[in-house]
Structure formats: C-alpha cells, structure tokens
Motif scaffolding. Structure first.
Motif, mmCIF file in Angstrom:
data_model
loop_
_atom_site.group_PDB
_atom_site.id
_atom_site.type_symbol
_atom_site.label_atom_id
_atom_site.label_comp_id
_atom_site.label_asym_id
_atom_site.label_seq_id
_atom_site.Cartn_x
_atom_site.Cartn_y
_atom_site.Cartn_z
ATOM 1 N N SER A 183 0.820 -1.206 0.000
ATOM 2 C CA SER A 183 0.000 0.000 0.000
ATOM 3 C C SER A 183 0.858 1.261 0.000
ATOM 4 N N ASP A 184 1.895 1.270 0.852
ATOM 5 C CA ASP A 184 2.776 2.439 0.929
ATOM 6 C C ASP A 184 3.524 2.662 -0.381
ATOM 7 N N ASN A 185 3.813 1.584 -1.076
ATOM 8 C CA ASN A 185 4.566 1.669 -2.325
ATOM 9 C C ASN A 185 3.753 2.328 -3.441
ATOM 10 N N GLN A 186 2.424 2.396 -3.258
ATOM 11 C CA GLN A 186 1.566 2.938 -4.304
ATOM 12 C C GLN A 186 1.569 4.465 -4.343
ATOM 13 N N VAL A 187 2.010 5.108 -3.264
ATOM 14 C CA VAL A 187 2.016 6.571 -3.214
ATOM 15 C C VAL A 187 3.372 7.053 -2.715
ATOM 16 N N GLU A 188 3.952 8.000 -3.444
ATOM 17 C CA GLU A 188 5.260 8.539 -3.081
ATOM 18 C C GLU A 188 5.281 10.036 -3.352
ATOM 19 N N ILE A 233 5.222 16.797 -5.966
ATOM 20 C CA ILE A 233 4.262 15.962 -6.677
ATOM 21 C C ILE A 233 4.041 14.657 -5.922
ATOM 22 N N VAL A 234 2.897 14.061 -6.148
ATOM 23 C CA VAL A 234 2.566 12.755 -5.580
ATOM 24 C C VAL A 234 2.564 11.749 -6.725
ATOM 25 N N LYS A 235 3.402 10.730 -6.598
ATOM 26 C CA LYS A 235 3.480 9.686 -7.620
ATOM 27 C C LYS A 235 2.632 8.500 -7.173
ATOM 28 N N LYS A 236 1.680 8.117 -8.004
ATOM 29 C CA LYS A 236 0.817 6.980 -7.693
ATOM 30 C C LYS A 236 1.180 5.822 -8.622
ATOM 31 N N ASN A 237 1.405 4.671 -8.017
ATOM 32 C CA ASN A 237 1.870 3.488 -8.744
ATOM 33 C C ASN A 237 0.977 2.308 -8.346
ATOM 34 N N VAL A 238 0.082 1.897 -9.236
ATOM 35 C CA VAL A 238 -0.940 0.907 -8.882
ATOM 36 C C VAL A 238 -0.932 -0.260 -9.868
ATOM 37 N N VAL A 239 -1.010 -1.483 -9.338
ATOM 38 C CA VAL A 239 -1.126 -2.676 -10.189
ATOM 39 C C VAL A 239 -2.541 -2.717 -10.757
ATOM 40 N N VAL A 240 -2.651 -2.665 -12.080
ATOM 41 C CA VAL A 240 -3.965 -2.646 -12.724
ATOM 42 C C VAL A 240 -4.319 -3.989 -13.349
ATOM 43 N N ASP A 241 -3.316 -4.836 -13.536
ATOM 44 C CA ASP A 241 -3.559 -6.185 -14.074
ATOM 45 C C ASP A 241 -2.654 -7.139 -13.297
ATOM 46 N N ALA A 242 -3.195 -7.724 -12.253
ATOM 47 C CA ALA A 242 -2.393 -8.568 -11.372
ATOM 48 C C ALA A 242 -2.037 -9.883 -12.054
ATOM 49 N N PRO A 243 -0.790 -10.328 -11.898
ATOM 50 C CA PRO A 243 -0.392 -11.614 -12.477
ATOM 51 C C PRO A 243 -0.977 -12.771 -11.668
ATOM 52 N N GLN A 244 -0.960 -13.958 -12.241
ATOM 53 C CA GLN A 244 -1.431 -15.141 -11.513
ATOM 54 C C GLN A 244 -0.533 -15.432 -10.317
ATOM 55 N N VAL A 245 0.763 -15.191 -10.495
ATOM 56 C CA VAL A 245 1.738 -15.379 -9.414
ATOM 57 C C VAL A 245 2.497 -14.061 -9.257
ATOM 58 N N LEU A 246 2.363 -13.434 -8.101
ATOM 59 C CA LEU A 246 3.009 -12.146 -7.871
ATOM 60 C C LEU A 246 4.376 -12.343 -7.218
ATOM 61 N N LEU A 247 5.423 -11.969 -7.949
ATOM 62 C CA LEU A 247 6.774 -12.017 -7.409
ATOM 63 C C LEU A 247 7.127 -10.647 -6.853
ATOM 64 N N ILE A 248 7.654 -10.615 -5.642
ATOM 65 C CA ILE A 248 7.994 -9.351 -4.983
ATOM 66 C C ILE A 248 9.478 -9.313 -4.671
ATOM 67 N N HIS A 249 10.122 -8.237 -5.070
ATOM 68 C CA HIS A 249 11.534 -8.021 -4.730
ATOM 69 C C HIS A 249 11.608 -7.008 -3.599
#
Length: 236
Positions: free
Chosen positions: A124-129, A205-221
C-alpha cells in the motif's frame, strides 16, 4: 529445457548428500545473450529477472510460430506477467500527468526502516510517493499566462506573441510532463519578467503506482537500497 532440468533435479527426493550446479542453466543464458556471466556473487533478483524475461521472449516466439503455421497449440501464459499504471499529481496546481501503463515480471518494494513491517502495508505504501523539487510544466505555463494577462503585448516581437497564443490554446489540456516543442520549452524555462522566473518554480508531486492487471503469481523483490541524497546505502 535447461531451466526445466534444473527444476526437476531440485524436486528429487534427497537420500544422501549430493552436489547440484547452476552452471548448465547459466551457460544456456550465456549462449542466448551472447555474453559472459561472472562467477562472483550476483544479485538474485537480477538473475530472476533475466530468467523471466528469457521465458517471456521464448513464449512469444512459440506463439508467433504457432500463429504463422496456423497450429492449434494451446500455449499457457507466463504467470508472472502483470501491468502497473503510474501517474503524477502536482500538489500546487492539482494537474496530473498522462497515465502510463507498463508490464512487469517482479514488483519491487522498498523495505521500510523498521524492525517489523506487514507486507500488505508495504504494498500500500509503495503505491504513493511524494517527490519534492519537481519542475511542473503546467505550473510554469499557468504562471506565465497569469503574468501576461491584461498586458499590452503589441510591443512584443511577433515570435513571442505567437508563442503566448500557442501556450494559451494548449494550457487547458496540458499535463504536468507533456511533450512540447524545443522552442516552446526554451521559452517556458527561460521566462523572466516582472519578478517571475520560471526556472525557479518548483513543486511537490505525488506519484501513484498501482497494479492494474495482477499476475497469476506475484513475485515481490524486497529492495534494501536507500538513497540519502548523496549515495546509496543498504537498509540494515
């Protein structure tokens, strides 16, 4: 095939100590990319990214071949591919950028400087910067037009009169990072009249970063890199 062989060996039941080398897979990647891979320690997420991108390219080639040959082949999608949309909003003028949609195989998350953190909160925090010191195009153009409003421009050169008219026409549909001609951009950034110096105009500025098409398997780094304004350090 090289990756499939590696996965098959990793899934075998271990009954006694044995050795398994990653190099058959790495050599395959070296052949594909015509490059050498260092035997030193490398970043695990970078190798994963290379493997996933290679799988995606091979998948695309197989699909294209099947399509050209008109073969009824049911080829599965790569389950890690998703889409993320990002756009910027200026807190000063409230205008935004165009929405940009890009594909990804792995979602990077910055690890917070805390003892513990919940993964859902990190996503959630990663979506707004918030980003300070941004050079907003609509802020600059808006201030220029405001500064020129009601002014007698008959004494201006024809070129500047035309430039101001162009800015007035474009302003209603302008985004904060729009592509404008080099000539217009030079005028906007070089404007200096009656105390208004556009090169000094900065905003947050506020940068919004949102997943709009989620993969079947979400890999997170989970990224531990931190930038302190001078150099990068590791989050302990």
């Amino acid at each position: 095939r090289s990756l499939a062989s590696m996965l098959e060996q990793l899934q075998r039941t271990v009954t006694s100590p044995r050795h398994l080398s990653i190099w058959p897979l790495l050599h395959s990647l070296e052949v594909i990319f015509n490059a050498r891979i260092s035997s030193g320690q490398n970043d695990a997420h970078e190798l994963t990214q290379v493997i996933l991108e290679t799988l995606q390219k091979e998948n695309n080639k197989i699909r294209e071949f099947a399509k050209n040959q008109k073969l009824p082949v049911d080829i599965p999608e790569i389950p890690f591919r998703g889409k993320v949309a990002d756009h910027l909003v200026c807190t000063a003028c409230r205008n935004s950028s165009k929405v940009r949609v890009t594909q990804f195989n792995m979602l990077p998350l910055a690890v917070p400087q805390a003892i513990t953190a919940k993964l859902a909160e990190m996503v959630s925090d990663n979506q707004v910067e918030s980003i300070e010191g941004y050079s907003c195009l609509t802020c600059k153009v808006g201030k220029i037009l405001e500064n020129e409003k009601g002014r007698d421009t008959s004494s201006y050169e024809t070129t500047e009169q035309n430039t101001l008219a162009s800015l007035a026409r474009a302003f209603p549909n302008l985004t904060i990072n729009d592509d404008v001609s080099e000539e217009l951009m030079n005028y906007i950034n070089g404007y200096n009249r009656d105390g208004l110096v556009t090169s000094q105009l900065k905003s947050t500025i506020v940068k919004k970063n949102v997943v709009v098409d989620a993969p079947q398997v979400l890999l997170i780094h989970l990224s531990r890199s931190m930038f302190n304004g001078t150099n990068y350090t590791r989050n302990p």
